[in-house]
Motif scaffolding. Structure first.
Motif, PDB file in Angstrom:
ATOM      1  N   UNK A 162      57.988  32.455  78.324  1.00 29.49           N
ATOM      2  CA  UNK A 162      58.226  33.862  77.988  1.00 29.49           C
ATOM      3  C   UNK A 162      57.065  34.486  77.221  1.00 29.49           C
ATOM      4  N   UNK A 163      56.562  33.813  76.205  1.00 23.59           N
ATOM      5  CA  UNK A 163      55.579  34.399  75.297  1.00 23.59           C
ATOM      6  C   UNK A 163      54.198  34.493  75.936  1.00 23.59           C
ATOM      7  N   UNK A 164      53.572  35.669  75.861  1.00 25.26           N
ATOM      8  CA  UNK A 164      52.207  35.856  76.346  1.00 25.26           C
ATOM      9  C   UNK A 164      51.292  36.213  75.174  1.00 25.26           C
ATOM     10  N   UNK A 165      49.980  36.149  75.426  1.00 25.28           N
ATOM     11  CA  UNK A 165      49.025  36.546  74.400  1.00 25.28           C
ATOM     12  C   UNK A 165      49.189  38.015  74.039  1.00 25.28           C
ATOM     13  N   UNK A 166      49.542  38.857  75.019  1.00 24.54           N
ATOM     14  CA  UNK A 166      49.768  40.277  74.737  1.00 24.54           C
ATOM     15  C   UNK A 166      50.935  40.468  73.776  1.00 24.54           C
ATOM     16  N   UNK A 167      51.971  39.647  73.915  1.00 22.52           N
ATOM     17  CA  UNK A 167      53.103  39.721  72.984  1.00 22.52           C
ATOM     18  C   UNK A 167      52.660  39.413  71.562  1.00 22.52           C
ATOM     19  N   UNK A 168      51.841  38.380  71.415  1.00 26.49           N
ATOM     20  CA  UNK A 168      51.354  38.007  70.084  1.00 26.49           C
ATOM     21  C   UNK A 168      50.515  39.130  69.496  1.00 26.49           C
ATOM     22  N   UNK A 169      49.568  39.629  70.284  1.00 32.01           N
ATOM     23  CA  UNK A 169      48.644  40.664  69.807  1.00 32.01           C
ATOM     24  C   UNK A 169      49.387  41.941  69.408  1.00 32.01           C
ATOM     25  N   UNK A 170      50.406  42.308  70.163  1.00 34.46           N
ATOM     26  CA  UNK A 170      51.056  43.601  69.942  1.00 34.46           C
ATOM     27  C   UNK A 170      52.308  43.547  69.084  1.00 34.46           C
ATOM     28  N   UNK A 171      52.943  42.390  68.991  1.00 30.00           N
ATOM     29  CA  UNK A 171      54.250  42.324  68.329  1.00 30.00           C
ATOM     30  C   UNK A 171      54.259  41.547  67.021  1.00 30.00           C
ATOM     31  N   UNK A 172      53.266  40.699  66.787  1.00 30.04           N
ATOM     32  CA  UNK A 172      53.246  39.922  65.553  1.00 30.04           C
ATOM     33  C   UNK A 172      52.819  40.807  64.381  1.00 30.04           C
ATOM     34  N   UNK A 173      53.393  40.537  63.229  1.00 29.31           N
ATOM     35  CA  UNK A 173      53.001  41.244  62.014  1.00 29.31           C
ATOM     36  C   UNK A 173      51.553  40.910  61.659  1.00 29.31           C
TER      37      UNK A 173
END
Length: 317
Positions: free
Chosen positions: A138-149
Protein backbone atom coordinates in the motif's frame (compact mmCIF):
# COMPACT_ATOMS: atom_id res chain seq x y z
CA UNK A 1 12.00 -8.01 -20.04
CA UNK A 2 14.82 -8.92 -22.34
CA UNK A 3 17.38 -6.32 -21.31
CA UNK A 4 17.69 -7.41 -17.66
CA UNK A 5 18.25 -10.99 -18.80
CA UNK A 6 21.06 -9.90 -21.07
CA UNK A 7 22.78 -7.28 -18.93
CA UNK A 8 22.31 -8.39 -15.31
CA UNK A 9 25.63 -9.36 -13.71
CA UNK A 10 25.51 -10.75 -10.15
CA UNK A 11 27.93 -9.11 -7.72
CA UNK A 12 30.89 -11.05 -6.25
CA UNK A 13 29.58 -14.26 -7.82
CA UNK A 14 32.82 -16.27 -7.65
CA UNK A 15 33.44 -15.34 -4.02
CA UNK A 16 29.83 -16.13 -3.11
CA UNK A 17 30.04 -19.57 -4.75
CA UNK A 18 33.40 -20.31 -3.14
CA UNK A 19 32.05 -19.51 0.32
CA UNK A 20 28.89 -21.57 -0.19
CA UNK A 21 30.62 -24.52 -1.90
CA UNK A 22 31.54 -26.58 1.23
CA UNK A 23 27.88 -26.48 2.32
CA UNK A 24 26.45 -27.54 -1.05
CA UNK A 25 28.36 -30.74 -1.80
CA UNK A 26 25.78 -33.25 -0.58
CA UNK A 27 23.09 -34.39 -3.07
CA UNK A 28 19.84 -32.60 -2.35
CA UNK A 29 21.50 -29.75 -0.45
CA UNK A 30 19.19 -26.75 -0.18
CA UNK A 31 20.26 -23.21 -1.06
CA UNK A 32 17.89 -20.44 -0.08
CA UNK A 33 18.38 -17.44 -2.35
CA UNK A 34 16.57 -14.99 -0.12
CA UNK A 35 16.68 -12.22 -2.72
CA UNK A 36 16.56 -14.16 -5.95
CA UNK A 37 15.99 -11.05 -8.07
CA UNK A 38 16.77 -11.85 -11.70
CA UNK A 39 18.23 -15.22 -10.74
CA UNK A 40 21.87 -14.45 -11.47
CA UNK A 41 23.44 -16.01 -8.38
CA UNK A 42 20.99 -18.92 -8.41
CA UNK A 43 21.70 -19.78 -12.02
CA UNK A 44 25.44 -19.89 -11.37
CA UNK A 45 24.90 -22.02 -8.25
CA UNK A 46 22.65 -24.48 -10.10
CA UNK A 47 25.28 -24.86 -12.82
CA UNK A 48 28.16 -25.21 -10.35
CA UNK A 49 26.39 -27.62 -7.97
CA UNK A 50 24.22 -29.95 -10.11
CA UNK A 51 22.72 -31.82 -7.14
CA UNK A 52 21.37 -28.86 -5.14
CA UNK A 53 17.85 -27.49 -4.83
CA UNK A 54 17.19 -23.75 -4.79
CA UNK A 55 14.41 -21.99 -2.93
CA UNK A 56 14.27 -18.52 -4.47
CA UNK A 57 12.43 -15.76 -2.61
CA UNK A 58 11.54 -12.26 -3.78
CA UNK A 59 8.88 -9.69 -2.94
CA UNK A 60 8.89 -8.36 -6.52
CA UNK A 61 6.59 -10.43 -8.78
CA UNK A 62 8.18 -9.03 -11.94
CA UNK A 63 11.61 -10.17 -10.78
CA UNK A 64 10.21 -13.63 -10.10
CA UNK A 65 8.88 -13.86 -13.65
CA UNK A 66 12.31 -13.05 -15.03
CA UNK A 67 14.00 -15.47 -12.60
CA UNK A 68 11.63 -18.25 -13.68
CA UNK A 69 12.66 -17.73 -17.30
CA UNK A 70 16.33 -17.43 -16.42
CA UNK A 71 16.29 -20.62 -14.33
CA UNK A 72 13.99 -22.62 -16.62
CA UNK A 73 16.73 -25.07 -17.64
CA UNK A 74 16.82 -26.27 -14.01
CA UNK A 75 13.15 -25.81 -13.18
CA UNK A 76 12.84 -29.25 -11.52
CA UNK A 77 15.40 -28.12 -8.91
CA UNK A 78 13.97 -24.63 -8.33
CA UNK A 79 11.04 -23.41 -6.29
CA UNK A 80 10.28 -19.68 -6.47
CA UNK A 81 8.23 -17.96 -3.78
CA UNK A 82 6.62 -14.51 -3.78
CA UNK A 83 7.35 -13.43 -0.22
CA UNK A 84 9.52 -11.24 2.00
CA UNK A 85 12.70 -12.96 3.14
CA UNK A 86 11.91 -12.79 6.85
CA UNK A 87 9.44 -15.60 6.09
CA UNK A 88 12.24 -18.12 5.43
CA UNK A 89 11.27 -20.59 8.23
CA UNK A 90 7.64 -20.84 7.14
CA UNK A 91 8.62 -21.11 3.47
CA UNK A 92 10.93 -24.04 4.21
CA UNK A 93 8.35 -25.69 6.46
CA UNK A 94 5.73 -25.40 3.72
CA UNK A 95 8.11 -27.24 1.38
CA UNK A 96 8.74 -29.95 4.00
CA UNK A 97 12.37 -28.87 4.39
CA UNK A 98 13.78 -29.12 7.90
CA UNK A 99 16.86 -26.96 7.38
CA UNK A 100 18.88 -25.12 4.75
CA UNK A 101 22.49 -25.81 3.81
CA UNK A 102 23.14 -22.36 2.40
CA UNK A 103 21.45 -18.97 2.50
CA UNK A 104 22.31 -15.97 0.33
CA UNK A 105 21.13 -12.41 0.93
CA UNK A 106 21.90 -9.90 -1.86
CA UNK A 107 20.42 -6.82 -0.23
CA UNK A 108 19.19 -3.46 -1.47
CA UNK A 109 17.41 -2.41 -4.63
CA UNK A 110 17.97 -4.53 -7.73
CA UNK A 111 19.46 -3.31 -10.98
CA UNK A 112 16.13 -3.99 -12.71
CA UNK A 113 14.22 -1.84 -10.21
CA UNK A 114 16.69 1.00 -10.67
CA UNK A 115 16.61 0.72 -14.46
CA UNK A 116 12.81 0.77 -14.75
CA UNK A 117 11.87 4.44 -14.56
CA UNK A 118 8.24 3.79 -13.66
CA UNK A 119 9.25 2.14 -10.37
CA UNK A 120 10.44 5.50 -9.04
CA UNK A 121 13.60 4.25 -7.33
CA UNK A 122 16.04 6.45 -9.23
CA UNK A 123 16.63 10.16 -8.75
CA UNK A 124 18.25 10.19 -12.20
CA UNK A 125 15.00 9.37 -14.06
CA UNK A 126 11.68 11.19 -13.84
CA UNK A 127 8.78 9.02 -12.72
CA UNK A 128 5.99 8.68 -10.20
CA UNK A 129 7.30 8.53 -6.64
CA UNK A 130 6.63 4.86 -5.96
CA UNK A 131 9.66 2.83 -4.69
CA UNK A 132 7.66 -0.26 -3.71
CA UNK A 133 9.62 -3.47 -4.19
CA UNK A 134 6.28 -5.26 -4.16
CA UNK A 135 3.82 -3.20 -6.26
CA UNK A 136 0.98 -4.79 -4.29
CA UNK A 137 1.99 -3.05 -1.04
CA UNK A 138 0.00 0.00 0.00
CA UNK A 139 2.60 2.58 1.06
CA UNK A 140 4.43 4.53 -1.67
CA UNK A 141 7.21 7.10 -1.52
CA UNK A 142 4.66 9.75 -2.54
CA UNK A 143 2.59 8.87 0.54
CA UNK A 144 5.61 9.36 2.78
CA UNK A 145 6.62 12.65 1.14
CA UNK A 146 3.12 14.13 1.22
CA UNK A 147 1.49 12.64 4.32
CA UNK A 148 4.20 12.25 6.96
CA UNK A 149 4.62 14.98 9.54
CA UNK A 150 7.71 17.17 9.21
CA UNK A 151 9.34 15.66 12.31
CA UNK A 152 8.83 12.16 10.90
CA UNK A 153 10.44 13.16 7.62
CA UNK A 154 13.43 14.49 9.58
CA UNK A 155 13.67 11.22 11.51
CA UNK A 156 13.53 9.08 8.36
CA UNK A 157 16.10 11.18 6.50
CA UNK A 158 18.48 11.10 9.47
CA UNK A 159 17.98 7.46 10.42
CA UNK A 160 17.75 5.83 7.01
CA UNK A 161 19.65 8.32 4.83
CA UNK A 162 22.21 9.58 7.36
CA UNK A 163 21.37 12.99 5.91
CA UNK A 164 22.87 15.85 7.95
CA UNK A 165 20.63 18.38 6.19
CA UNK A 166 17.47 16.45 7.11
CA UNK A 167 15.66 19.39 8.80
CA UNK A 168 16.29 21.69 5.83
CA UNK A 169 15.07 19.07 3.34
CA UNK A 170 11.99 18.18 5.39
CA UNK A 171 11.08 21.84 5.77
CA UNK A 172 11.42 22.42 2.03
CA UNK A 173 9.28 19.34 1.26
CA UNK A 174 6.52 20.52 3.59
CA UNK A 175 6.58 23.98 2.01
CA UNK A 176 6.34 22.50 -1.51
CA UNK A 177 3.45 20.17 -0.69
CA UNK A 178 1.38 23.03 0.74
CA UNK A 179 0.94 24.18 -2.84
CA UNK A 180 0.44 20.78 -4.52
CA UNK A 181 1.09 17.10 -4.01
CA UNK A 182 4.72 16.20 -4.74
CA UNK A 183 4.37 13.14 -6.97
CA UNK A 184 7.36 13.08 -9.34
CA UNK A 185 10.91 11.94 -8.62
CA UNK A 186 12.37 14.84 -10.58
CA UNK A 187 10.50 17.39 -8.46
CA UNK A 188 11.65 15.76 -5.23
CA UNK A 189 15.25 15.71 -6.49
CA UNK A 190 14.98 19.44 -7.23
CA UNK A 191 13.51 20.16 -3.79
CA UNK A 192 16.40 18.33 -2.12
CA UNK A 193 18.97 20.11 -4.26
CA UNK A 194 17.51 23.51 -3.36
CA UNK A 195 17.48 22.64 0.35
CA UNK A 196 21.15 21.68 0.52
CA UNK A 197 23.78 24.46 0.69
CA UNK A 198 25.57 25.06 -2.59
CA UNK A 199 28.97 24.11 -1.16
CA UNK A 200 27.65 20.71 0.00
CA UNK A 201 26.11 19.99 -3.41
CA UNK A 202 29.54 19.91 -4.99
CA UNK A 203 30.62 16.90 -2.91
CA UNK A 204 29.51 13.27 -2.71
CA UNK A 205 27.54 12.78 -5.89
CA UNK A 206 23.87 13.58 -6.45
CA UNK A 207 22.50 15.48 -3.41
CA UNK A 208 19.22 13.51 -3.61
CA UNK A 209 20.91 10.12 -3.15
CA UNK A 210 20.50 9.92 0.64
CA UNK A 211 16.90 11.17 0.56
CA UNK A 212 15.88 8.58 -2.03
CA UNK A 213 17.64 5.83 -0.04
CA UNK A 214 15.80 6.87 3.13
CA UNK A 215 12.41 6.87 1.41
CA UNK A 216 13.03 3.47 -0.19
CA UNK A 217 14.01 1.95 3.17
CA UNK A 218 10.92 3.42 4.83
CA UNK A 219 8.52 2.30 2.10
CA UNK A 220 9.82 -1.28 2.12
CA UNK A 221 10.69 -1.53 5.84
CA UNK A 222 14.03 -2.90 4.68
CA UNK A 223 16.00 -2.66 7.92
CA UNK A 224 13.14 -3.98 10.05
CA UNK A 225 12.78 -6.99 7.76
CA UNK A 226 16.56 -7.59 7.77
CA UNK A 227 16.70 -7.53 11.58
CA UNK A 228 13.98 -10.19 11.68
CA UNK A 229 15.35 -12.27 8.83
CA UNK A 230 18.97 -12.81 9.90
CA UNK A 231 18.29 -14.64 13.21
CA UNK A 232 15.56 -16.68 11.52
CA UNK A 233 17.95 -17.69 8.73
CA UNK A 234 20.60 -18.62 11.29
CA UNK A 235 18.05 -20.77 13.14
CA UNK A 236 17.17 -22.86 10.06
CA UNK A 237 20.78 -23.46 9.01
CA UNK A 238 22.11 -27.02 9.27
CA UNK A 239 25.44 -27.83 10.93
CA UNK A 240 28.05 -27.08 8.28
CA UNK A 241 25.63 -24.70 6.60
CA UNK A 242 26.69 -21.22 5.54
CA UNK A 243 25.12 -17.79 5.18
CA UNK A 244 26.54 -15.15 2.83
CA UNK A 245 25.29 -11.55 2.90
CA UNK A 246 26.00 -8.82 0.35
CA UNK A 247 25.23 -5.32 1.68
CA UNK A 248 25.42 -2.08 -0.26
CA UNK A 249 25.14 0.62 2.38
CA UNK A 250 26.38 1.11 5.92
CA UNK A 251 23.02 0.70 7.67
CA UNK A 252 22.56 -2.80 6.27
CA UNK A 253 26.15 -3.77 6.94
CA UNK A 254 25.99 -2.65 10.58
CA UNK A 255 22.99 -4.91 11.20
CA UNK A 256 24.74 -7.87 9.55
CA UNK A 257 27.98 -7.20 11.44
CA UNK A 258 26.15 -6.98 14.77
CA UNK A 259 24.11 -10.16 14.20
CA UNK A 260 27.14 -12.15 13.06
CA UNK A 261 29.24 -10.86 15.98
CA UNK A 262 26.54 -11.95 18.44
CA UNK A 263 26.20 -15.48 17.05
CA UNK A 264 29.97 -16.09 16.87
CA UNK A 265 30.84 -14.74 20.33
CA UNK A 266 31.71 -16.93 23.33
CA UNK A 267 29.10 -16.66 26.08
CA UNK A 268 31.50 -17.53 28.93
CA UNK A 269 32.96 -14.91 31.31
CA UNK A 270 36.26 -13.56 29.96
CA UNK A 271 38.28 -14.80 32.98
CA UNK A 272 37.09 -18.42 32.72
CA UNK A 273 40.23 -20.60 32.25
CA UNK A 274 38.46 -23.30 30.21
CA UNK A 275 35.35 -22.60 28.17
CA UNK A 276 32.82 -25.46 28.40
CA UNK A 277 31.56 -26.90 25.14
CA UNK A 278 28.05 -25.70 25.94
CA UNK A 279 29.30 -22.10 26.02
CA UNK A 280 31.09 -22.27 22.69
CA UNK A 281 29.41 -20.33 19.87
CA UNK A 282 27.38 -22.29 17.33
CA UNK A 283 28.73 -20.20 14.43
CA UNK A 284 32.11 -19.09 13.17
CA UNK A 285 33.03 -16.17 10.94
CA UNK A 286 34.21 -17.01 7.43
CA UNK A 287 35.31 -13.48 6.54
CA UNK A 288 37.64 -11.11 8.35
CA UNK A 289 35.58 -7.97 8.52
CA UNK A 290 33.63 -7.00 5.44
CA UNK A 291 35.12 -8.00 2.11
CA UNK A 292 34.95 -5.58 -0.81
CA UNK A 293 34.93 -6.17 -4.55
CA UNK A 294 38.18 -6.07 -6.47
CA UNK A 295 39.06 -3.10 -8.67
CA UNK A 296 38.70 -5.40 -11.68
CA UNK A 297 35.12 -6.33 -10.79
CA UNK A 298 34.13 -2.74 -10.07
CA UNK A 299 35.47 -1.76 -13.48
CA UNK A 300 33.15 -4.24 -15.21
CA UNK A 301 30.20 -4.05 -12.79
CA UNK A 302 29.64 -0.64 -11.18
CA UNK A 303 27.08 -2.03 -8.71
CA UNK A 304 29.94 -3.88 -6.98
CA UNK A 305 31.60 -0.61 -5.94
CA UNK A 306 29.71 -0.36 -2.64
CA UNK A 307 29.34 -4.04 -1.77
CA UNK A 308 30.34 -5.38 1.65
CA UNK A 309 30.36 -9.17 1.96
CA UNK A 310 30.16 -11.11 5.25
CA UNK A 311 29.66 -14.83 5.88
CA UNK A 312 29.29 -17.30 8.76
CA UNK A 313 29.14 -21.09 9.13
CA UNK A 314 27.19 -23.12 11.68
CA UNK A 315 29.66 -25.37 13.49
CA UNK A 316 27.39 -26.79 16.19
CA UNK A 317 23.71 -27.51 16.70
Amino acid sequence: MTSPLVHHTPVASERVLALLAPALTEPGAVLVDATVGLGGHSRLALDRFPAIRVIGIDRDPEALEIAAERLSASRERVHLVHAVFDEIPSILAHQGIACANGVLFDLGVSSMQLDEAQRGFSYAQDSELDMRMNPGDALTAADVVNDYAEEDLVRILRQFGEEKFAPRIARRIVRAREDHRVSRSSELASIVKEAIPAAARRRGGNPAKRTFQALRIEVNAELTVLRRALPRALDVLSVGGRIVVLSYQSLEDRIVKSEFAACTSIEAPPDLPVVPETMQPSFTLLTRGAEMASDAEVETNSRAASVRLRAVERVAA
